[in-house]
Every structure is written in C-alpha cells, then in structure tokens.
Design a protein around this motif. Structure first.
Motif, PDB file in Angstrom:
ATOM      1  N   VAL A  61       2.425  10.171   0.060  1.00 13.19           N
ATOM      2  CA  VAL A  61       3.225   9.487   1.077  1.00 13.19           C
ATOM      3  C   VAL A  61       2.365   9.338   2.327  1.00 13.19           C
ATOM      4  O   VAL A  61       1.888  10.327   2.888  1.00 13.19           O
ATOM      5  CB  VAL A  61       4.522  10.268   1.399  1.00 13.19           C
ATOM      6  N   ALA A  62       2.171   8.102   2.735  1.00 10.82           N
ATOM      7  CA  ALA A  62       1.378   7.834   3.939  1.00 10.82           C
ATOM      8  C   ALA A  62       2.185   8.222   5.163  1.00 10.82           C
ATOM      9  O   ALA A  62       3.367   7.902   5.256  1.00 10.82           O
ATOM     10  CB  ALA A  62       1.007   6.358   4.008  1.00 10.82           C
ATOM     11  N   THR A  63       1.550   8.901   6.088  1.00  8.13           N
ATOM     12  CA  THR A  63       2.210   9.189   7.358  1.00  8.13           C
ATOM     13  C   THR A  63       1.978   8.060   8.352  1.00  8.13           C
ATOM     14  O   THR A  63       2.703   7.932   9.334  1.00  8.13           O
ATOM     15  CB  THR A  63       1.737  10.522   7.959  1.00  8.13           C
ATOM     16  N   LEU A  78       0.827  -1.199   0.000  1.00  3.54           N
ATOM     17  CA  LEU A  78       0.000   0.000   0.000  1.00  3.54           C
ATOM     18  C   LEU A  78       0.866   1.256   0.000  1.00  3.54           C
ATOM     19  O   LEU A  78       0.634   2.183  -0.781  1.00  3.54           O
ATOM     20  CB  LEU A  78      -0.955   0.003   1.197  1.00  3.54           C
ATOM     21  N   GLY A  79       1.879   1.296   0.848  1.00  2.00           N
ATOM     22  CA  GLY A  79       2.785   2.438   0.885  1.00  2.00           C
ATOM     23  C   GLY A  79       3.473   2.671  -0.449  1.00  2.00           C
ATOM     24  O   GLY A  79       3.611   3.813  -0.912  1.00  2.00           O
ATOM     25  N   PHE A  80       3.887   1.593  -1.099  1.00  2.00           N
ATOM     26  CA  PHE A  80       4.573   1.691  -2.380  1.00  2.00           C
ATOM     27  C   PHE A  80       3.643   2.223  -3.476  1.00  2.00           C
ATOM     28  O   PHE A  80       4.019   3.115  -4.250  1.00  2.00           O
ATOM     29  CB  PHE A  80       5.126   0.313  -2.769  1.00  2.00           C
ATOM     30  N   ILE A  81       2.428   1.686  -3.536  1.00  2.00           N
ATOM     31  CA  ILE A  81       1.485   2.125  -4.574  1.00  2.00           C
ATOM     32  C   ILE A  81       1.049   3.570  -4.335  1.00  2.00           C
ATOM     33  O   ILE A  81       0.912   4.351  -5.279  1.00  2.00           O
ATOM     34  CB  ILE A  81       0.287   1.154  -4.670  1.00  2.00           C
ATOM     35  N   LEU A  82       0.862   3.931  -3.068  1.00  2.00           N
ATOM     36  CA  LEU A  82       0.562   5.336  -2.753  1.00  2.00           C
ATOM     37  C   LEU A  82       1.704   6.242  -3.211  1.00  2.00           C
ATOM     38  O   LEU A  82       1.474   7.288  -3.823  1.00  2.00           O
ATOM     39  CB  LEU A  82       0.320   5.512  -1.249  1.00  2.00           C
ATOM     40  N   THR A 106      -9.972   2.200   5.678  1.00  2.00           N
ATOM     41  CA  THR A 106     -10.452   3.483   6.176  1.00  2.00           C
ATOM     42  C   THR A 106      -9.364   4.528   6.035  1.00  2.00           C
ATOM     43  O   THR A 106      -8.245   4.327   6.497  1.00  2.00           O
ATOM     44  CB  THR A 106     -10.847   3.372   7.659  1.00  2.00           C
ATOM     45  N   LEU A 107      -9.693   5.633   5.397  1.00  2.00           N
ATOM     46  CA  LEU A 107      -8.775   6.759   5.309  1.00  2.00           C
ATOM     47  C   LEU A 107      -9.047   7.656   6.496  1.00  2.00           C
ATOM     48  O   LEU A 107     -10.195   8.060   6.734  1.00  2.00           O
ATOM     49  CB  LEU A 107      -8.985   7.520   4.004  1.00  2.00           C
ATOM     50  N   VAL A 108      -8.013   7.943   7.286  1.00  2.00           N
ATOM     51  CA  VAL A 108      -8.180   8.738   8.493  1.00  2.00           C
ATOM     52  C   VAL A 108      -7.838  10.184   8.190  1.00  2.00           C
ATOM     53  O   VAL A 108      -6.852  10.473   7.559  1.00  2.00           O
ATOM     54  CB  VAL A 108      -7.272   8.206   9.620  1.00  2.00           C
ATOM     55  N   PRO A 154      -1.990  12.333   3.557  1.00  2.00           N
ATOM     56  CA  PRO A 154      -2.323  13.697   3.170  1.00  2.00           C
ATOM     57  C   PRO A 154      -2.511  13.831   1.654  1.00  2.00           C
ATOM     58  O   PRO A 154      -1.737  13.276   0.870  1.00  2.00           O
ATOM     59  CB  PRO A 154      -1.108  14.505   3.632  1.00  2.00           C
ATOM     60  N   GLY A 155      -3.579  14.516   1.274  1.00  2.29           N
ATOM     61  CA  GLY A 155      -3.792  14.864  -0.126  1.00  2.29           C
ATOM     62  C   GLY A 155      -4.461  13.809  -0.984  1.00  2.29           C
ATOM     63  O   GLY A 155      -4.675  14.047  -2.174  1.00  2.29           O
TER      64      GLY A 155
END
Length: 142
Positions: free
Chosen positions: A75-77, A65-69, A140-142, A107-108
């Motif tokens: 960039v996932a925090t 998930l981090g890579f595809i984002l 879930t997106l926080v 973010p974004g």
C-alpha cells in the motif's frame, strides 16, 4: 456495465483571436474555463487541451499504480505524478509523447519490484492505452 464521462467545449472566432470555454458538467469541477490560442501556445491564464490531457494521465496513472501495488501486497503511502505532454510545432502543432515523472513512498517494496509495477501501470492505465503517442516515464521510490 459500462459508463460515460464527458466534458464540453465552446469555441467562437478564428484560431488566433478566437475564444473558447471548457466545462466539466458531470463533476462540476470547472465551468466555462477560458481557453484560447494564448492559453494554449502562450502565457495567458486559462487552460488548454494538452494541460487537461496531462492532468488526466497523471491521475489515471497514479490510481493504476496504487491498484497494482495493492494487488502485489503493498500500500503506497504517497504517489506523486507529473505528466508532461511533449509538443512539436512543425509541420503543425502535434503531441509527440508524454513523460510521466512519479515519486512514491511504498513501505516494504524493493526498488526492482517497484520499477516493474510502475512500468505495468504506465502500459495499462486507461489514458496510456488511449494514446497513439509514446509514453515514457521516470519512476523514483522514496
């Protein structure tokens, strides 16, 4: 170039009273970790194959998930994933699926884009692809 990863398991005795030990010599994460009928199907402290499969799946999915984002410009925090291996006991113990529950702060990214990216990660992480059972997810997106 390819690579290998390995773990080891030792077992002695019958199914219900036997004992075993699992180790991860490459990483050294654990050595001679207890596993038995009661750690697998009861409440005894120790590990079991299904728990290790769940840990592997949660870790693999989170990285995917981090890579595809990242490839989509985000960039996932924070990404937190829980993988639950769903078991049935009849006609004998067998895994029937895995459910991923993921919560991420990115973010974004819009909710729609996040859902699409999370689904792509679920379908394409190495562990999802290795399983012959359905993999479902709640993201879930926080």
């Amino acid at each position: 170039m390819g690579f290998k990863r390995f773990a080891t398991a030792h077992w002695q005795g019958d199914l219900k009273t036997g004992k075993g030990a699992m180790s991860t010599p490459q990483s050294g994460l654990f050595a001679e970790q207890n596993y038995s009928f009661n750690t697998r199907f009861g409440e005894e402290k120790g590990t079991n194959p299904e728990e290790l499969l769940a840990a592997a799946h949660a870790g693999c999915f989170s990285m995917a998930l981090g890579f595809i984002l990242q490839n989509a410009g985000h960039v996932a925090t924070r990404i937190d994933t829980r993988a639950e291996v769903l078991m049935e006991t009849s006609p004998g113990p067998h895994a029937v699926g895995v459910h991923l529950t993921v919560s991420a702060t990115v973010p974004g990214v819009s909710a729609a884009e996040f859902a699409t990216i999370a689904d792509t990660a679920k379908e394409n992480c190495v562990i999802s692809k290795a399983l012959a059972i359905p993999v479902t997810m709640t993201a879930t997106l926080v």
